[in-house]
Write an enzyme that holds these catalytic residues in place. Structure first.
Site, PDB file in Angstrom:
ATOM      1  N   LYS A  87      61.249  92.946 -21.761  1.00 25.88           N
ATOM      2  CA  LYS A  87      61.576  91.522 -21.613  1.00 25.88           C
ATOM      3  C   LYS A  87      60.276  90.726 -21.538  1.00 25.88           C
ATOM      4  O   LYS A  87      59.412  91.003 -20.694  1.00 25.88           O
ATOM      5  CB  LYS A  87      62.397  91.361 -20.332  1.00 25.88           C
ATOM      6  CG  LYS A  87      63.247  90.128 -20.279  1.00 25.88           C
ATOM      7  CD  LYS A  87      64.149  90.203 -19.057  1.00 25.88           C
ATOM      8  CE  LYS A  87      64.988  88.985 -18.895  1.00 25.88           C
ATOM      9  NZ  LYS A  87      65.642  88.965 -17.583  1.00 25.88           N
TER      10      LYS A  87
HETATM   11  C1  E4P Z   1      68.416  87.334 -16.995  1.00 22.37           C
HETATM   12  O1  E4P Z   1      67.999  87.870 -17.946  1.00 22.37           O
HETATM   13  C2  E4P Z   1      67.814  86.143 -16.359  1.00 22.37           C
HETATM   14  O2  E4P Z   1      66.559  86.446 -15.832  1.00 22.37           O
HETATM   15  C3  E4P Z   1      68.762  85.676 -15.302  1.00 22.37           C
HETATM   16  O3  E4P Z   1      70.068  85.626 -15.861  1.00 22.37           O
HETATM   17  C4  E4P Z   1      68.394  84.386 -14.632  1.00 22.37           C
HETATM   18  O4  E4P Z   1      69.467  83.986 -13.801  1.00 22.37           O
HETATM   19  P1  E4P Z   1      69.332  82.876 -12.654  1.00 22.37           P
HETATM   20  O5  E4P Z   1      69.139  81.562 -13.307  1.00 22.37           O
HETATM   21  O6  E4P Z   1      70.637  82.953 -11.912  1.00 22.37           O
HETATM   22  O7  E4P Z   1      68.152  83.271 -11.805  1.00 22.37           O
END
Ligand code: E4P
Length: 222
Positions: A87
């Site tokens: 990622k």
């Molecule tokens: C996932 O890949 C993201 O990092 C995550 O969904 C972010 O979510 P949040 O906005 O609830 O922190």
């Protein structure tokens, strides 16, 4: 649409896996910190533990923000398990790193995407997944689901293979709306997935079926 769980909690990942509808996992540095996972070796072991629970893609985020650092970290993460997806944040160096990983056959998830232009760049670099943050856009009075819809149109116009991974999902309606506009994946908190099971008419209907069955069984005996 694939369901990923958005957590680093092994207990929640196991619970979601037991539901029989889980296709993968996403994590981020905040989610790892929430579980108290820190230090290089512990972090790496935790990713392997997650991969051993779920038979699907597991996103592991790089911490480095410079190109060389992202390449080094991403290659180490990818070597942990075939299901690891590196990622990478949507930055200039991040897009360059995605292009590099694509060339090496390493799967990537371009994160922190908040506009169609950013999603277009991620697709051009060959990202496996692009993660538009639906909930965080809603938080600032911008329609997050509309962004998913816009990216769907753009990717379909040109046949980009990058999968749209709707991230920052907050509740079950987000999942349904993202499915309606053609997201390939939704990564969700466990609570949003389990909420999909519930409907009062299902509960009432099942209670009535069982009561009628019991009544009929009692009548046969009498
Ligand atoms: C996932 O890949 C993201 O990092 C995550 O969904 C972010 O979510 P949040 O906005 O609830 O922190």
């Amino acid at each position: 649409m694939k369901f990923f769980i958005d957590t680093a909690s092994l207990a929640q990942i196991k619970e979601a896996q037991d539901l029989g509808v889980l296709d993968g996992v996403t994590t981020n540095p905040s989610l790892m910190a929430k579980e108290g996972i820190s230090g290089h070796d512990r972090v790496m072991k935790h990713y392997v533990d997650i991969c051993n629970i779920v038979d699907g893609d597991v996103s592991a985020e790089v911490i480095a923000t410079d190109y060389a650092g992202m390449i080094k970290e991403g290659e180490d993460l990818a070597a942990l398990h075939p299901n690891i997806v590196v990622k990478v944040p949507m930055t200039r160096d991040g897009v360059k790193a995605i292009k590099y990983f694509t060339g090496k056959g390493i799967k990537t998830n371009c994160t922190l995407v908040f506009s169609a232009g950013q999603a277009l760049l991620a697709a051009k670099a060959g990202a496996t997944y692009v993660s538009p943050f639906v909930g965080r856009l809603d938080d600032v009075s911008t329609d997050g689901v509309q962004l998913i819809e816009q990216i769907r149109v753009i990717y379909d116009n040109y046949g980009y293979g990058t999968e749209i991974l709707a991230a920052s999902i907050r509740h079950p309606m987000h999942i349904i709306q993202c499915a309606e506009v053609g997201a390939d994946v939704a990564t969700c908190p466990l609570s949003a997935i389990t909420a999909l099971f519930d409907h009062p008419l299902t509960t009432i209907g099942l209670e009535k079926f069982l009561a009628d069955h019991k009544k009929a069984a009692t009548a046969v005996k009498a």
